[in-house]
Design a protein around this motif. Structure first.
Motif, PDB file in Angstrom:
ATOM      1  N   SER A  36       0.834  -1.212   0.000  1.00  0.00           N
ATOM      2  CA  SER A  36       0.000   0.000   0.000  1.00  0.00           C
ATOM      3  C   SER A  36       0.865   1.258   0.000  1.00  0.00           C
ATOM      4  O   SER A  36       0.534   2.252  -0.667  1.00  0.00           O
ATOM      5  N   ALA A  37       1.985   1.225   0.735  1.00  0.00           N
ATOM      6  CA  ALA A  37       2.890   2.383   0.757  1.00  0.00           C
ATOM      7  C   ALA A  37       3.489   2.601  -0.629  1.00  0.00           C
ATOM      8  O   ALA A  37       3.598   3.737  -1.091  1.00  0.00           O
ATOM      9  N   ARG A  39       2.149   1.787  -3.477  1.00  0.00           N
ATOM     10  CA  ARG A  39       1.113   2.332  -4.358  1.00  0.00           C
ATOM     11  C   ARG A  39       0.950   3.835  -4.141  1.00  0.00           C
ATOM     12  O   ARG A  39       0.803   4.597  -5.097  1.00  0.00           O
ATOM     13  N   ARG A  40       0.978   4.264  -2.867  1.00  0.00           N
ATOM     14  CA  ARG A  40       0.848   5.700  -2.574  1.00  0.00           C
ATOM     15  C   ARG A  40       2.032   6.480  -3.119  1.00  0.00           C
ATOM     16  O   ARG A  40       1.869   7.564  -3.686  1.00  0.00           O
ATOM     17  N   ILE A  41       3.233   5.930  -2.938  1.00  0.00           N
ATOM     18  CA  ILE A  41       4.432   6.599  -3.455  1.00  0.00           C
ATOM     19  C   ILE A  41       4.351   6.721  -4.970  1.00  0.00           C
ATOM     20  O   ILE A  41       4.615   7.785  -5.538  1.00  0.00           O
ATOM     21  N   LEU A  43       1.699   6.621  -7.005  1.00  0.00           N
ATOM     22  CA  LEU A  43       0.648   7.537  -7.455  1.00  0.00           C
ATOM     23  C   LEU A  43       1.056   8.988  -7.228  1.00  0.00           C
ATOM     24  O   LEU A  43       0.882   9.844  -8.102  1.00  0.00           O
ATOM     25  N   ARG A  44       1.621   9.259  -6.047  1.00  0.00           N
ATOM     26  CA  ARG A  44       2.034  10.627  -5.732  1.00  0.00           C
ATOM     27  C   ARG A  44       3.132  11.095  -6.690  1.00  0.00           C
ATOM     28  O   ARG A  44       3.109  12.225  -7.189  1.00  0.00           O
ATOM     29  N   GLN A 107       6.382   7.957   7.081  1.00  0.00           N
ATOM     30  CA  GLN A 107       5.412   8.340   6.066  1.00  0.00           C
ATOM     31  C   GLN A 107       5.808   9.659   5.406  1.00  0.00           C
ATOM     32  O   GLN A 107       5.671   9.830   4.195  1.00  0.00           O
ATOM     33  N   TYR A 110       8.447   8.917   2.880  1.00  0.00           N
ATOM     34  CA  TYR A 110       7.895   8.361   1.651  1.00  0.00           C
ATOM     35  C   TYR A 110       7.303   9.451   0.771  1.00  0.00           C
ATOM     36  O   TYR A 110       7.429   9.421  -0.452  1.00  0.00           O
ATOM     37  N   ASN A 111       6.619  10.420   1.403  1.00  0.00           N
ATOM     38  CA  ASN A 111       6.065  11.535   0.627  1.00  0.00           C
ATOM     39  C   ASN A 111       7.174  12.328  -0.048  1.00  0.00           C
ATOM     40  O   ASN A 111       7.049  12.741  -1.197  1.00  0.00           O
ATOM     41  N   TYR A 161       3.473   4.679 -13.883  1.00  0.00           N
ATOM     42  CA  TYR A 161       2.726   4.148 -12.739  1.00  0.00           C
ATOM     43  C   TYR A 161       2.555   2.638 -12.862  1.00  0.00           C
ATOM     44  O   TYR A 161       2.737   1.898 -11.890  1.00  0.00           O
ATOM     45  N   ARG A 165       3.815  -0.311 -10.313  1.00  0.00           N
ATOM     46  CA  ARG A 165       2.917  -1.299  -9.724  1.00  0.00           C
ATOM     47  C   ARG A 165       3.414  -2.719  -9.968  1.00  0.00           C
ATOM     48  O   ARG A 165       3.315  -3.582  -9.092  1.00  0.00           O
TER      49      ARG A 165
END
Length: 208
Positions: A36-37, A39-41, A43-44, A107, A110-111, A161, A165
């Motif tokens: 999940s982390a 995926r967030r990275i 997408l961001r 977190q 990661y951002n 992306y 993935r």
């Protein structure tokens, strides 16, 4: 003519951004991250890269002229910053830093990672920015061509992306030892890429 413009823009951006080549780099930069982390990275990073490239298509040429900044300067600065990331990867400083931080700080890290170096300069780097500026100029103020250019940027960033993935099953296949080896190996590759960024920038300055 429009078809030539579309195909040229797509191929140039695809080769410049290299989604397939970014997949192992994404793995090396996110060791130990959950699915999940990641995926967030991913997408961001893709959203940031798209916004940067679309922004340069809109006002990039004007902005650089106003600030007196050249693309060679982007290459040199990006090379220096990317070299530091490569240094951390080779000597596992990123792992040590993550181990010593709390979940909230992790977190935040990661951002930051999504913005740099994934979005900038690995996706929206000097080459991609230069390509967008070139095709924006070739659009000649035609709204159809400009819309096609923005759509092409969106398509190539979406390909990045997908590459990120599909990096997750590769991570499971490699395991911990394989990831450690890959991180150090790609750290060396990133260091070489960073030096090449800087060299290209210096060459352009001397030639100009």
């Amino acid at each position: 003519m429009l078809l030539d413009f579309v195909s040229s823009a797509f191929v140039t951006l695809l080769v410049t951004m290299d989604p397939v080549g970014l997949a192992p780099v994404f793995l090396a930069l996110t060791p130990g991250a959950s699915a999940s982390a990641r995926r967030r990275i991913a997408l961001r990073a893709v959203i940031i890269a798209f916004c940067v490239l679309a922004g340069f298509a809109l006002v990039g040429d004007w902005l650089l002229r106003q600030l007196g900044i050249t693309l060679p300067a982007f290459r040199i600065a990006g090379g220096i910053l990317l070299f530091w990331i490569a240094f951390e990867m080779i000597f596992q400083l990123r792992m040590e830093r993550k181990a010593s931080t709390a979940e909230q700080a992790l977190q935040e890290h990661y951002n930051d990672l999504a913005a740099f170096p994934l979005a900038i300069p690995l996706m929206a780097g000097p080459g991609a920015i230069a390509a967008v500026l070139l095709f924006s100029g070739r659009a000649g103020g035609d709204p159809v061509r400009f819309g096609v250019l923005i759509g092409t940027v969106a398509l190539v960033t979406a390909a990045c992306y997908l590459a990120f993935r599909f990096a997750e099953p590769i991570d499971r296949l490699l395991g911990r030892t394989g990831n450690l080896v890959l991180t150090r190996l790609l750290g060396v590759v990133l260091a070489a890429l960073a030096v090449q960024f800087a060299i290209d920038g210096v060459k352009a300055v001397i030639a100009g």
